[in-house]
Motif scaffolding. Structure first.
Motif, PDB file in Angstrom:
ATOM      1  N   PRO A 189       0.517  56.788 -35.539  1.00 54.61           N
ATOM      2  CA  PRO A 189      -0.436  57.881 -37.091  1.00 54.61           C
ATOM      3  C   PRO A 189      -1.198  59.165 -36.974  1.00 54.61           C
ATOM      4  O   PRO A 189      -1.330  59.852 -37.656  1.00 54.61           O
ATOM      5  N   ASP A 190      -2.018  58.640 -36.004  1.00 54.43           N
ATOM      6  CA  ASP A 190      -2.759  59.686 -35.675  1.00 54.43           C
ATOM      7  C   ASP A 190      -2.254  61.031 -35.522  1.00 54.43           C
ATOM      8  O   ASP A 190      -1.920  62.389 -35.071  1.00 54.43           O
ATOM      9  N   GLU A 191      -0.255  61.223 -34.510  1.00 51.64           N
ATOM     10  CA  GLU A 191       0.065  61.981 -34.007  1.00 51.64           C
ATOM     11  C   GLU A 191       1.068  62.346 -35.815  1.00 51.64           C
ATOM     12  O   GLU A 191       0.536  63.635 -35.525  1.00 51.64           O
ATOM     13  N   ILE A 192       0.779  61.999 -36.021  1.00 52.59           N
ATOM     14  CA  ILE A 192       1.114  62.096 -37.571  1.00 52.59           C
ATOM     15  C   ILE A 192       0.316  63.216 -38.566  1.00 52.59           C
ATOM     16  O   ILE A 192       0.585  64.690 -38.839  1.00 52.59           O
ATOM     17  N   ALA A 193      -1.369  62.525 -38.175  1.00 51.66           N
ATOM     18  CA  ALA A 193      -2.136  63.667 -38.872  1.00 51.66           C
ATOM     19  C   ALA A 193      -2.114  65.110 -37.759  1.00 51.66           C
ATOM     20  O   ALA A 193      -2.412  65.594 -38.995  1.00 51.66           O
ATOM     21  N   ARG A 194      -2.070  64.251 -36.677  1.00 61.52           N
ATOM     22  CA  ARG A 194      -2.627  65.480 -36.095  1.00 61.52           C
ATOM     23  C   ARG A 194      -1.358  66.594 -36.421  1.00 61.52           C
ATOM     24  O   ARG A 194      -1.971  68.116 -36.918  1.00 61.52           O
ATOM     25  N   ALA A 195      -0.486  66.263 -36.459  1.00 60.27           N
ATOM     26  CA  ALA A 195       0.414  67.308 -36.831  1.00 60.27           C
ATOM     27  C   ALA A 195       0.207  68.028 -38.713  1.00 60.27           C
ATOM     28  O   ALA A 195       1.050  69.391 -38.725  1.00 60.27           O
ATOM     29  N   ARG A 196       0.036  67.697 -39.658  1.00 62.13           N
ATOM     30  CA  ARG A 196      -0.484  67.846 -40.383  1.00 62.13           C
ATOM     31  C   ARG A 196      -1.170  68.475 -40.441  1.00 62.13           C
ATOM     32  O   ARG A 196      -1.414  70.372 -41.069  1.00 62.13           O
ATOM     33  N   ILE A 197      -2.576  68.184 -40.075  1.00 67.95           N
ATOM     34  CA  ILE A 197      -3.538  69.018 -39.937  1.00 67.95           C
ATOM     35  C   ILE A 197      -3.030  70.856 -39.462  1.00 67.95           C
ATOM     36  O   ILE A 197      -3.285  72.018 -39.497  1.00 67.95           O
ATOM     37  N   THR A 198      -1.719  70.470 -38.654  1.00 70.08           N
ATOM     38  CA  THR A 198      -1.918  71.514 -37.190  1.00 70.08           C
ATOM     39  C   THR A 198      -0.988  72.784 -38.164  1.00 70.08           C
ATOM     40  O   THR A 198      -1.185  74.116 -38.394  1.00 70.08           O
ATOM     41  N   LEU A 199      -0.086  71.974 -38.681  1.00 67.87           N
ATOM     42  CA  LEU A 199       0.682  72.914 -39.727  1.00 67.87           C
ATOM     43  C   LEU A 199       0.338  73.022 -40.720  1.00 67.87           C
ATOM     44  O   LEU A 199       0.097  74.515 -40.989  1.00 67.87           O
ATOM     45  N   GLU A 200      -0.630  72.609 -41.567  1.00 66.95           N
ATOM     46  CA  GLU A 200      -1.509  73.492 -42.051  1.00 66.95           C
ATOM     47  C   GLU A 200      -2.660  74.988 -42.251  1.00 66.95           C
ATOM     48  O   GLU A 200      -2.439  75.161 -42.839  1.00 66.95           O
ATOM     49  N   SER A 201      -2.999  74.781 -40.912  1.00 68.19           N
ATOM     50  CA  SER A 201      -3.933  75.792 -40.172  1.00 68.19           C
ATOM     51  C   SER A 201      -2.593  76.830 -39.948  1.00 68.19           C
ATOM     52  O   SER A 201      -3.635  77.923 -40.184  1.00 68.19           O
ATOM     53  N   LEU A 202      -1.879  76.859 -39.683  1.00 72.46           N
ATOM     54  CA  LEU A 202      -1.089  77.513 -38.810  1.00 72.46           C
ATOM     55  C   LEU A 202      -0.039  78.519 -40.652  1.00 72.46           C
ATOM     56  O   LEU A 202       0.051  80.796 -40.446  1.00 72.46           O
TER      57      LEU A 202
END
Length: 492
Positions: free
Chosen positions: A232-245
Motif C-alpha cells: 500500500p505504501d507504494e501506491i500512496a507514494r506514487a499518488r503523492i509524487t504524481l500530484e506534486s508533479l
C-alpha cells in the motif's frame, strides 16, 4: 445500419489494419511497416503493442453482446488478444534475471527492454543501445492485463507466470522515485540520454499497482496462490509524487501530451478532479494544434530541420523548434476517449470530426499517420504565424497505436461498446469522475456479480455460451443455501 452489419464492417477494418499484422508465432504487432531514418518501426514496442490490441479486445467485447450469429469471431478475437499479451509475457520472461536485478539496483542498464523483434520475441538492441528504462510501458502492460483478466480473458496460465507478474509489480513499485526515459524514450528533452522523473510514468505505475492489487490472475478458477499483492505504501507514494508533479510532466518538460493517458483512459490515475482539469486545460492551451497535439514544447523530433545524424541537441538548439513542433493525431484519440468517459458528447464529436479530417486513405479505410510536420518551405511563415501553414503527414502510416484508440472511440459512439466495457475494474468511476456528481464526496458503488449454476448440467450449458460459473459444491468453506432454507429457519 443494423448492429450485425456494423460489427462486420469493423471486423473487416480491424482485421485489415491490425490483425493481419500480427506475427504468427508470438502474435506481436510491429508499430508500423515503415523503416525510415528515424527508426525501424517493424519492431514490437511493449507500449505500442498493448495499445494496438485494444481495438481487437474492444471488438471482441462488442461481439460478446450478440445472442447468436457471431460466426466464431468472439472466440477468435479474444484469442488474438491473449496471444499478443502472452507473446509480450514470454519476451519479458526471457529477461527475468534483469527484473530480479533491477529490483535491487534501479539502474537503467538493468531494465527490461522496451521493444523486441516482432517475429521472434528476442531483443533487438543492446542494453546500452536504447533508453530501455520506460516504466510506463511495463505499467500499461500490467494495467491492461488486470482489465482483460477481469473481463474474462485467461492470459496467465501457470504459477511460474503468476510469480513473474508479481515480480513485475515489484519492478514498478518504486516508480515514484525512479527516473526513467519516459514514454518518448529519450529522457530529458535535450536528448542527452539522462533519465528524469516523469509524471506519465509515475501515473501509469500508480494505476497498474491499484489495478493489480488483490487481482486473481486465474480469474474465477484461481485460488490464493494466484492473487497478486501490492504494498500500500507504494501506491500512496506514487499518488503523492504524481500530484506534486502535475501539471508538469518532468523537470525539463512544462507539459506533455502523454499526461492525457494518465488523467483519462486508460489510467484514470489522478484522484483530484481539479488537478485533472487543470492538466487537461494546460495540454490543450499549450500543445493543441489543427493536426493534433505536440508531444511537448520545443520538440524537435521529426521536424525537417532536425539533425538526424545525432540523438542529442546542442545547448540553445531547442529554441529553433519553437512553433514548428510536429503535431500528433494520437492525442486527439485520447481526447476523444476522455470526453466519452466524461459523458461530454459535444466535445467527443468535435474531436471525432477533427480525426475524420486527418485520416489518409489506405485502400478502403482511412488511417491515421504518426504525425504531421511543417514542410521546409513553410517553416519561416509558421514561426511568424503559428498554425497558419498546411502540414504534411509523415510516412509512418498508420500508427497502429493511434488507429486502435480511434477505432475504440468510434465503436463507443456507434453504441457497439459502452465505456464500462473498456474499464471492467471501474477505474473511471473511482477517481475524478466519481467525485463530479450531484452528491459531492460520495463515490458510486461498483457492483460485482458472481454467477452460480445450480447443478453441473446447467454449468455445462452456460459454458457453451462462454459464461464461466461454479456450482455450490465447488465453493470451498462457503455454503450457499436456497431462500426457502432461510424461511424455514425463521419459522422455527
Amino acid at each position: 445500419m443494423n448492429r450485425d452489419r456494423l460489427l462486420d464492417r469493423y471486423y473487416q477494418e480491424i482485421d485489415t489494419l491490425i490483425i493481419s499484422r500480427q506475427t504468427p508465432l508470438f502474435g506481436l504487432l510491429p508499430a508500423s511497416t515503415a523503416i525510415t531514418v528515424h527508426g525501424d518501426y517493424t519492431d514490437a514496442w511493449v507500449r505500442d503493442n498493448v495499445y494496438s490490441i485494444l481495438a481487437v479486445w474492444g471488438l471482441a467485447l462488442a461481439y460478446r453482446k450478440m445472442d447468436e450469429g457471431d460466426r466464431g469471431r468472439t472466440y477468435e478475437l479474444e484469442q488474438r488478444v491473449v496471444k499478443l499479451m502472452r507473446g509480450l509475457l514470454v519476451a519479458m520472461m526471457k529477461q527475468s534475471a534483469k527484473v530480479e536485478k533491477f529490483k535491487q539496483t534501479q539502474a537503467p542498464l538493468d531494465a527490461l527492454h522496451a521493444k523486441y523483434h516482432s517475429r521472434t520475441g528476442e531483443t533487438v538492441v543492446p542494453d546500452d543501445g536504447w533508453g530501455h528504462l520506460q516504466l510506463d510501458a511495463t505499467s500499461i502492460y500490467l494495467l491492461m492485463l488486470a482489465q482483460m483478466t477481469t473481463s474474462g480473458l485467461a492470459i496467465i496460465q501457470t504459477s511460474n507466470e503468476v510469480n513473474f507478474v508479481q515480480n513485475l509489480v515489484y519492478y514498478i513499485g518504486r516508480a515514484y522515485r525512479t527516473p526513467d526515459y519516459g514514454i518518448w524514450e529519450r529522457g530529458n528533452k535535450t536528448n542527452h540520454g539522462k533519465p528524469e522523473l516523469n509524471a506519465s510514468s509515475v501515473g501509469m505505475a500508480k494505476a497498474a499497482l491499484e489495478a493489480m492489487n488483490g487481482l486473481n490472475l486465474f480469474g474465477l478458477r484461481g485460488g490464493l496462490s494466484s492473487v497478486i499483492y501490492v504494498l500500500p505504501d507504494e501506491i500512496a507514494r506514487a499518488r503523492i509524487t504524481l500530484e506534486s508533479l502535475l501539471p508538469r510532466e518532468s523537470g525539463s518538460k512544462e507539459v506533455d501530451g502523454a499526461l492525457l493517458s494518465v488523467i483519462g483512459f486508460p489510467a484514470f490515475a489522478v484522484d483530484d478532479p481539479v488537478l485533472s482539469i487543470k492538466t487537461r486545460d494546460k495540454i490543450i492551451a499549450k500543445l493543441q494544434g489543427g493536426y493534433g497535439c505536440k508531444r511537448f514544447l520545443r520538440d524537435g523530433h521529426q521536424t525537417v530541420i532536425e539533425d538526424i545524424t545525432r540523438l542529442h541537441y546542442e545547448p540553445g538548439e531547442l529554441q529553433q523548434f519553437e512553433h514548428i513542433e510536429c503535431e500528433w493525431p494520437l492525442f486527439f484519440t485520447y481526447l476523444l476517449l476522455d470526453a466519452l468517459f466524461r459523458n461530454d458528447h459535444a466535445t467527443a464529436q468535435d474531436y471525432r470530426t477533427r480525426l475524420d479530417q486527418l485520416v489518409v486513405k489506405q485502400g478502403p479505410f482511412g488511417v491515421l499517420p504518426e504525425l504531421y510536420y511543417v514542410p521546409k518551405l513553410h517553416i519561416d511563415a509558421e514561426r511568424q504565424t503559428p498554425s497558419s501553414q498546411t502540414r504534411l503527414p509523415n510516412e509512418n502510416v498508420p500508427l497502429v497505436w493511434a488507429q486502435s484508440l480511434y477505432l475504440l472511440g468510434r465503436m463507443i459512439q456507434d453504441n457497439l461498446l459502452s465505456v464500462g466495457d473498456l474499464d471492467p475494474l471501474g477505474r473511471h468511476q473511482q477517481g475524478n469522475q466519481s467525485k463530479i456528481s450531484s452528491q459531492p464526496g460520495k463515490r458510486r458503488s461498483l457492483v460485482q456479480i458472481a454467477l452460480l449454476a445450480e447443478n453441473v448440467q446447467l454449468q455445462t450449458e452456460l459454458a457453451t455460451y462462454g459464461i464461466a460459473t461454479q456450482t455450490p459444491q465447488e465453493l470451498e468453506a462457503i455454503q450457499v443455501r436456497q431462500a426457502s432454507d432461510l424461511t424455514d429457519l425463521y419459522a422455527h
